[in-house]
Scaffold this active site. Structure first.
Site, mmCIF file in Angstrom:
data_model
loop_
_atom_site.group_PDB
_atom_site.id
_atom_site.type_symbol
_atom_site.label_atom_id
_atom_site.label_comp_id
_atom_site.label_asym_id
_atom_site.label_seq_id
_atom_site.Cartn_x
_atom_site.Cartn_y
_atom_site.Cartn_z
ATOM 1 N N HIS A 1 41.774 33.379 45.004
ATOM 2 C CA HIS A 1 42.334 34.690 45.297
ATOM 3 C C HIS A 1 43.857 34.608 45.327
ATOM 4 O O HIS A 1 44.444 33.564 45.171
ATOM 5 C CB HIS A 1 41.880 35.154 46.687
ATOM 6 C CG HIS A 1 40.428 35.435 46.827
ATOM 7 N ND1 HIS A 1 39.943 36.675 47.135
ATOM 8 C CD2 HIS A 1 39.344 34.631 46.707
ATOM 9 C CE1 HIS A 1 38.627 36.627 47.206
ATOM 10 N NE2 HIS A 1 38.233 35.402 46.960
ATOM 11 N N HIS B 1 38.726 39.806 42.858
ATOM 12 C CA HIS B 1 39.517 40.983 43.175
ATOM 13 C C HIS B 1 40.436 41.297 42.006
ATOM 14 O O HIS B 1 41.233 40.462 41.596
ATOM 15 C CB HIS B 1 40.363 40.750 44.433
ATOM 16 C CG HIS B 1 39.566 40.746 45.693
ATOM 17 N ND1 HIS B 1 39.798 39.895 46.730
ATOM 18 C CD2 HIS B 1 38.517 41.529 46.082
ATOM 19 C CE1 HIS B 1 38.930 40.127 47.712
ATOM 20 N NE2 HIS B 1 38.138 41.118 47.333
ATOM 21 N N GLU C 1 43.951 31.035 48.528
ATOM 22 C CA GLU C 1 44.819 32.187 48.329
ATOM 23 C C GLU C 1 46.106 31.624 47.744
ATOM 24 O O GLU C 1 46.816 30.875 48.404
ATOM 25 C CB GLU C 1 45.123 32.895 49.664
ATOM 26 C CG GLU C 1 43.927 33.543 50.343
ATOM 27 C CD GLU C 1 43.626 34.941 49.823
ATOM 28 O OE1 GLU C 1 44.396 35.428 48.969
ATOM 29 O OE2 GLU C 1 42.635 35.532 50.262
ATOM 30 N N GLU D 1 44.418 40.554 41.616
ATOM 31 C CA GLU D 1 44.941 39.214 41.851
ATOM 32 C C GLU D 1 45.032 38.447 40.542
ATOM 33 O O GLU D 1 44.327 37.459 40.317
ATOM 34 C CB GLU D 1 44.082 38.516 42.917
ATOM 35 C CG GLU D 1 44.139 39.289 44.240
ATOM 36 C CD GLU D 1 43.075 38.909 45.276
ATOM 37 O OE1 GLU D 1 42.382 37.899 45.079
ATOM 38 O OE2 GLU D 1 42.940 39.645 46.278
ATOM 39 N N ARG E 1 41.364 46.789 43.524
ATOM 40 C CA ARG E 1 40.816 45.570 44.121
ATOM 41 C C ARG E 1 39.317 45.379 43.862
ATOM 42 O O ARG E 1 38.852 44.271 43.602
ATOM 43 C CB ARG E 1 41.086 45.643 45.619
ATOM 44 C CG ARG E 1 40.407 44.602 46.484
ATOM 45 C CD ARG E 1 40.768 44.866 47.944
ATOM 46 N NE ARG E 1 39.912 44.143 48.860
ATOM 47 C CZ ARG E 1 40.162 42.905 49.305
ATOM 48 N NH1 ARG E 1 41.227 42.259 48.890
ATOM 49 N NH2 ARG E 1 39.342 42.323 50.155
#
Lengths: 384, 196
Positions: free
Chosen positions: A286, A158, A360, A161, A216
């Site tokens: 991510h 993405h 994440e 990020e 994104r």
């Protein structure tokens, strides 16, 4: 809707503006009440779209001057943020891992890493992006006659990020700087090969640097070039298109025209599919949220090795927390985050890779995607 | 609750938005009834942060902003690299509080938000004591992953309820909100962290 900035010059104009506000029931922002309107003072009034023309006409009729309140901002901050050292290209010795780097610099960095560590590192072409850029991964492999299992890690699926590619670069640096001196790392490399993909969504990453920081998706054109981008993490062939997606290109979770419709997805999938017998762990990085996510996102049915997956993840979260106290939540995407199909992590597990995780990274929303550079080091240190 | 909707019982701690230190804990219930009405919320919090300290910080903020002779104008807070100029921290803080009002109204059982970035900020100097700012903020919407652009107007004086006007790109009407109960505090900004 428009917010108009009006400056009535005479008492008569004040009355006319007040009349307008009262009869059309306009939303006065400044002042809050019509009776507080004074000649020579700023008036800000929101006019609903259908009335804009009428209001403009009436103001013109009475020769009352106005303009549209734009966010006509010019920044007081010198936008050239002093990024000392960011452009020194002396090789990994001069490379600043605590700053975000544009794609050009990351390409150069990969070359330098490969050249400076040729006994251990090889660089490989995974495929091309939709805009025809090359996707490279680095293979860190200690020569031996053992057939070693593989740990795969990809970053930057993405675009926005940024902490993710930063982490991949940090990771490579840490391994290469310490494999001789750190017994854990050297044992690692005796038994495992590391395959690191620093930026999967190259086009998107570049776009987030040059055009739109919070982009994104990838940059795949749809609808005759009127709409761009598929969410690569909805594009894999894992219950593709069933839940947590949009079929509309304008959405940020658009899953593409079909499973693996995107060249980036195909590049990764084809490679992993071919080598899946040897890949023991698939990691995809991510941000943000501070989670270690296990399969699945597309269903709440737990994967076959759920216990083990969670156990390992819990250990990782505990170790992570031990560093700076940062807390990460552990669980399957469908139970602690939201449902989604077509994710790379789900797909990797479905084709048989036993340990499949989505990380994440920091933070929990204060800065979100625009994580400050001074958090790169602690984030990477703790995640290591 | 069959036939009625979903009721959630929450226990969570709150932390200061910037320092991440713990500032209190809360118990709440949230009832989402079928249909689109906002949920019924009951909540009880125990603040561990000192009221007086909050007031002092608010006043310091306020003084800093009031000292401006020229209206503050800025964009991209934080910038692409996550930086916030110290001078703009209070501007950002005020946007966070204002945005929290928007998010409070917009959140549903299935949609949540965080403030991703202040795209622009413009101060309007007032004759009276109030501080006034115009913002464009970007809200990150989960799970759609969209960035929602909202125009936000904030009027603030320490000790007074924050006055907020806003409209978001997807709304067809404008919203106005005054926080009735608590006074808006730009210094002691809270971010809820769910524990249960």
């Amino acid at each position: 809707d428009r917010v108009l900035h009006i400056v009535p010059k005479t008492f008569q104009q004040v009355q006319q503006v007040q009349h307008l506000c009262n009869t059309l029931l306009l939303d006065l922002w400044k002042p809050l009440l019509p009776e507080d309107i004074w000649a020579g003072e700023d008036v800000h009034v929101r006019v609903p779209a259908p009335l804009v023309q009428e209001v403009k006409d009436r103001l013109d009729e009475h020769r009352i001057s106005y303009d549209i309140l734009k966010q006509d901002v010019q920044t007081l901050v010198d936008q050239s943020v002093p990024r000392v050292g960011g452009s020194s290209r002396q090789g990994p010795a001069g490379y600043n891992y605590t700053q975000y780097h544009p794609m050009e610099e990351i390409y150069q960095w990969m070359t330098q890493i490969r050249e400076g560590n040729s006994e251990l590192v090889t660089q490989h072409d995974l495929g091309k992006t939709i805009e025809n850029r090359t996707i490279y991964y680095l293979q860190i492999s200690q020569p031996s006659n053992k057939n070693k299992k593989i740990i795969w890690m990809d970053c930057g699926i993405h675009a926005r990020e940024w902490i993710s590619p930063a982490f991949c670069q940090w990771f490579v640096k840490e391994i290469l700087q310490n494999y001789k001196s750190d017994p854990k790392i050297s044992r690692f490399l005796q038994n495992l090969d590391l395959y690191i993909l620093p930026v999967l969504n190259v086009d998107g990453y570049i776009y987030s640097w040059e055009k739109e920081r919070l982009w994104r998706k990838n940059r795949s054109p749809y609808m005759n070039g009127t709409c761009y981008g598929t969410d690569l993490n909805r594009n894999f062939n894992s219950s593709w298109g069933t839940i947590g997606v949009s079929y509309n290109c304008s959405s940020n979770i658009f899953c593409g025209s079909g499973p693996e419709s995107e060249p980036e997805t195909r590049a990764v999938a084809q490679f992993i599919e071919r080598r899946k017998e040897d890949i023991v762990c698939y990691l995809t990085i991510h941000s943000y949220g501070q989670y270690i996510l296990t399969p699945y996102g597309s269903t709440t049915k737990p994967p076959s090795n759920n216990e083990e997956l969670l156990q390992v993840a819990e250990k990782a979260a505990a170790a992570l927390m031990g560093k700076y106290g940062t807390s990460y939540k552990v669980g399957s995407t469908s139970s602690i985050l939201y449902n989604n199909s077509g994710s790379s992590r789900d797909w990797a597990h479905m084709i048989g890779i036993p340990f499949s995780y989505t990380f994440e990274l920091r933070d929990k929303g204060s800065y979100g995607f625009v994580l400050p550079e001074d958090q790169i080091e602690p984030t990477c240190e703790e995640t290591m | 609750i069959p036939g009625v909707g979903h009721k959630y019982y929450l226990q969570f701690t709150t932390e200061d938005y910037r320092s991440r230190e713990n500032v209190g804990s809360c118990l709440a219930t949230v009832l989402f009834e079928k249909g689109n009405s906002p949920p019924a919320v009951t909540i009880n919090c125990a603040d561990t942060k000192d009221e007086k300290q909050i007031q002092e910080e608010d006043n310091a903020f306020y003084q800093k902003l009031k000292q401006q002779t020229k209206p503050i104008v800025a964009n991209d807070i934080p910038d692409s690299y996550g930086n916030i100029e110290p001078a703009f921290e209070p501007v950002w803080a005020l946007a966070v509080v204002g945005s929290s009002k928007i998010m409070w109204e917009k959140s549903t059982e299935n949609l949540s938000y965080s403030m991703a970035q202040v795209k622009s900020a413009k101060q309007w100097i007032r004759q009276d004591d109030f501080i006034e700012f115009d913002y464009t903020v970007l809200l990150h919407e989960i799970p759609t992953q969209e960035m929602i652009s909202c125009h936000l107007r904030v009027i603030w004086l320490p000790g007074h309820p924050l006055k907020v006007k806003y409209f978001c790109a997807s709304d067809n009407q404008w919203f106005e909100e005054t926080s009735g109960m608590e006074s808006g505090s730009a210094a002691g900004i809270l971010q809820e962290k769910e524990e249960n």
